[in-house]
Design an enzyme around this catalytic site. Structure first.
Site, short mmCIF file in Angstrom:
data_model
loop_
_atom_site.label_atom_id
_atom_site.label_comp_id
_atom_site.label_asym_id
_atom_site.label_seq_id
_atom_site.Cartn_x
_atom_site.Cartn_y
_atom_site.Cartn_z
N GLY A 468 55.56 38.70 35.55
CA GLY A 468 55.89 39.11 36.85
C GLY A 468 56.23 38.11 37.68
CB ILE A 603 58.35 25.31 45.46
CG1 ILE A 603 57.22 24.91 46.08
CG2 ILE A 603 58.79 26.69 45.78
CD1 ILE A 603 55.91 25.31 45.19
CD GLN A 612 53.17 34.19 41.11
OE1 GLN A 612 52.19 33.24 40.83
NE2 GLN A 612 53.41 35.04 40.45
CD GLU A 679 45.99 31.51 36.83
OE1 GLU A 679 44.69 32.04 36.98
OE2 GLU A 679 46.55 31.29 36.18
MO1 MOS Z 1 45.87 33.89 34.11
S1 MOS Z 1 44.16 34.51 34.21
O1 MOS Z 1 45.59 32.45 32.97
O2 MOS Z 1 46.91 34.97 33.62
#
Ligand code: MOS
Length: 721
Positions: A468, A603, A612, A679
């Site tokens: 995604g 980026i 994101q 993340e």
């Molecule tokens: Mo992420 S938790 O490495 O999809």
């Protein structure tokens, strides 16, 4: 053409919005049958009896699979994939009569339609005998150090200096306990696998996966097949957040079912099944102790984490990694413990570990700043780490200072009244809070195959995934940039284990890994074409191919990490600022504004990158205010295993979100200069909101989520104390 850095619209956008993008459950091999599962209800014990005749007699039912008739698989040992726990053994479906957790599949019905399969599954009756196990109550008295294999990645104890001594002798100290509940990925697309065996015994799996190569490897071993006898296809993934890193038991079940039915079988999990068939972010309890000098210099950080794991696998994560490196403190100590429950095994979920550890640490840092009468941002800047003291290495790049400054400015931090409960809007209490975000920048070997055509188009292929974030789009940009072609002329193919090897699509490392392989492959392609007989200096490779009457030219490219991991420490950083409005009568919290500034290196696509970042913010609002898997410790079940009762933010919960990427590039970490931006976007959001709630109300609530009942009870306790 300079495609890197351009806000290119998603190349797969039209396919997604018109419904032509095919997700795992949407393939239709000829003659496909459908599967539905039957689940055990006790958390630990044995299946005593199981009756399948009623289900078998339903018209349209093809077969019912249980441990009594399931094929005995070879279950060859698997070299632990980095996404699997270091110790223990994943549930082997229908392998024996043993029950390890409530909700474990104990039978599977194959039928001509999904409806028939589900209806017949309800007719399977069984009896179970409970037995003693690890237990169901998360009790820190039962905590133990991680197993030896787990400790290699997540040490049981780690220390720099004399942390307890420094704590005891420091003039300013705080300590607190923080709780983060069990959290679920809840991606929009449910997990699904379609399995089809051909006449030669080769298996094709259409699966929801963040790592098709891993699924191939595991299934190959489970069934005792050769590598070229299994192909895993996963072109589109509707969100995963870590839930599709491992090869879960349902993939094996689908392949078993297809072998028994002798036709393709689809196994699509229901929403409720997603709470037991795949993992979750583990319930984690943490104690943090901080000590500082009178002038606001941190002297000691001591953080202990108690994480949940299952009784059959030893799941550990990097909860404590940030502790020794985020601030410039002479001494630091971490203690990591696991508590086993009779439940299914946890798994990485967006920012695994770091998001949990930073939640506690960044709330504690805020409390320390408050105890010092210092501005929370000033306190963090005072203890800014110019070097990774944990690894004792310089950072390959670190623009956190610029994140703090940029986000503070955009947010208007200077308008914050330092006193708690001092800012109002009508009846509403207004609070400003902030937190730091951090996530390790990682990179793994990756490979690609690139074919350039004389008509000026190119096709790039790799087994990578796109769950995604926009892998298709950003990789197309890298290739277009390095081949000097318009983006529209480059096609990117991924999500197929028959394509060149790619690492796990997780840990925010896809661009640093696969992106650099694409760039390296493009360079090799150009170099090889320039060396062809008759090639001329300075001409575009397409011109060379045309002039030499070559239809196309193909190369394999690859990239891998170099020596930099031994010489530098690489992390993505961020700063998150939150404004909250708290209703003092009802204890409800709204988040009118979040501003995040991120140091994610170069980026590649600011448009998908922003997407994101704001996605992470929305998930952070959920983590702060709503999300919790409510565990019943008598039954061993998550009680709200559905999207009606497991609350996530909806559109009305989300107001202004602003994400900025600060000037940054990390050419030491990798040639493209990227660091990874997935993340990091969730990290820091929940503590920023919790810190803002404290500023608004004067209530320090250390248990997530900050629900109205918790606020009202804390308010009442504050009034009566
Ligand atoms: Mo992420 S938790 O490495 O999809």
């Amino acid at each position: 053409m300079g495609a890197i850095g351009k806000p290119v619209a998603r190349v797969d956008g039209p396919a997604k919005v018109t419904g032509t993008a095919t997700y795992a459950a949407e393939f239709h091999p000829e003659n496909m049958a459908y599967a539905a599962l039957v689940h055990g209800t006790i958390p630990r014990g044995w299946i005593k009896s199981i009756a399948t005749d009623a289900a078998e007699s339903v018209p349209g039912v093809i077969a019912v699979v249980t441990h009594l008739n399931a094929p005995r698989l070879p279950w060859k040992p698997v070299d632990a994939a980095p996404v699997d726990p270091g110790e223990g053994e994943q549930l082997r479906p229908f392998h024996s009569d043993e029950i390890l957790f409530a909700g474990q599949p104990i039978a599977l019905v194959i039928a001509e339609s999904q409806e028939t399969a589900r209806a017949a599954a309800a007719l399977v009756s069984f009896t179970c005998v409970p037995s003693d196990g690890a237990g169901l109550v998360f009790d820190r008295a039962r905590a133990r150090p991680p197993s030896e294999a787990t400790r290699e990645s997540y040490p049981a104890e780690w220390e720099r200096g004399n942390a307890e001594g420094a704590f005891a002798s420091a003039p300013r100290r705080i300590e607190g306990s923080y709780l983060q509940p069990r959290l679920f990925h809840n991606a929009m697309e449910p997990h699904a696998t379609i399995a089809a065996w051909d006449d030669e015994g080769k298996l094709t799996l259409w699966d929801k996966s963040q790592w098709v190569d891993n699924v191939r490897d595991q299934i190959t071993r489970n069934f005792g097949l050769a590598e070229d006898e299994v192909r895993v296809i996963s072109p589109f993934v509707g969100g995963a957040f870590g839930s599709a890193l491992r090869c879960w038991p349902h993939v094996t079940m689908a392949a078993m079912a297809a072998r028994i039915a002798r036709r393709p079988v689809r196994l699509e999990l229901t929403r409720r099944e997603l709470y037991t068939a795949v993992g979750y972010r583990p319930y984690t309890l943490q104690d943090v102790k901080l000590a500082a000098d009178e002038d606001g210099r941190l002297r000691s950080v001591i953080q202990t984490a108690y994480g949940l794991t299952s009784a059959y696998e030893d799941y550990g994560e990097e909860v404590l990694d940030p502790v020794g490196m985020l601030y410039d403190t002479m001494s630091a100590r971490t203690v990591y413990r696991l508590v086993e429950l009779d439940t299914n095994t946890p798994t990485p979920m967006r920012g695994p570990g770091a998001v949990t550890g930073v939640f506690a640490l960044e709330m504690a840092i805020d409390e320390m700043a408050d105890a010092m009468d210092m501005d929370p941002l000033e306190f963090r800047l005072k203890n800014y780490a110019e070097r990774d003291l944990k690894k004792d290495l310089p950072f390959s790049s670190k623009a956190l200072r610029s994140c703090y400054e940029t986000a503070a400015l955009r947010f208007g931090w200077e308008k914050r009244d330092p006193r708690r409960r001092a800012m109002h809007d009508g009846n509403m209490l207004v609070g400003y809070g902030m937190a730091t975000a951090v996530w390790p920048a990682m990179r793994a070997p990756a490979s690609v195959r690139i074919r350039l055509f004389a008509n000026g188009t190119a096709v790039v292929r790799t087994a990578a995934s796109d769950m995604g974030p926009g892998t298709y789009t950003s990789m197309t940009q890298v290739a277009a940039d390095r081949l000097d072609l318009p983006v529209e002329r480059v096609t990117f193919e991924l999500g197929d284990s028959s394509l060149p090897m790619a690492p796990v699509h997780g840990g925010s490392m896809t661009m640093a890994s696969v992106g650099n392989a694409v760039a390296a492959g493009c360079k090799k392609l150009r170099d090889d074409i320039a060396r062809l007989d008759g090639a001329e200096d300075g001409e575009h490779p397409v011109e060379t191919l045309m002039r030499l009457r070559r239809d196309s030219f193909e190369v394999d490219g690859a990239a891998e990490p170099g020596a930099e991991a031994g010489t530098h420490s690489s992390y993505a950083f961020g700063a998150v600022f939150a404004e909250v409005r708290v209703d003092p009568d009802f204890g409800t919290v709204r988040v009118p504004r979040l501003v995040g500034a991120y140091d994610g290196g170069v980026i590649v696509n600011p448009r998908t990158a922003r997407s994101q970042a704001i996605g992470g913010m929305v998930q952070g609002i959920g983590m702060a205010l709503m999300e919790a898997g409510e565990w019943d410790d008598r039954l061993g079940r998550v009680m709200n295993a559905n999207l009606a009762e497991y609350l996530v933010p909806v559109h009305a919960d989300v107001e202004e979100l602003e994400a900025v990427f600060v000037e940054s590039e990390d050419r030491i970490f990798n040639p493209l200069g990227v660091k990874g931006i997935a993340e990091i976007a969730l990290c820091g959001v929940a503590p920023a909101i919790a810190n803002a709630v404290w500023h608004a109300t004067g209530l320090r609530i250390r248990e997530l989520p900050l629900t109205p009942d918790r606020l009202l009870m804390a308010e009442q306790a504050a009034r009566t104390s």
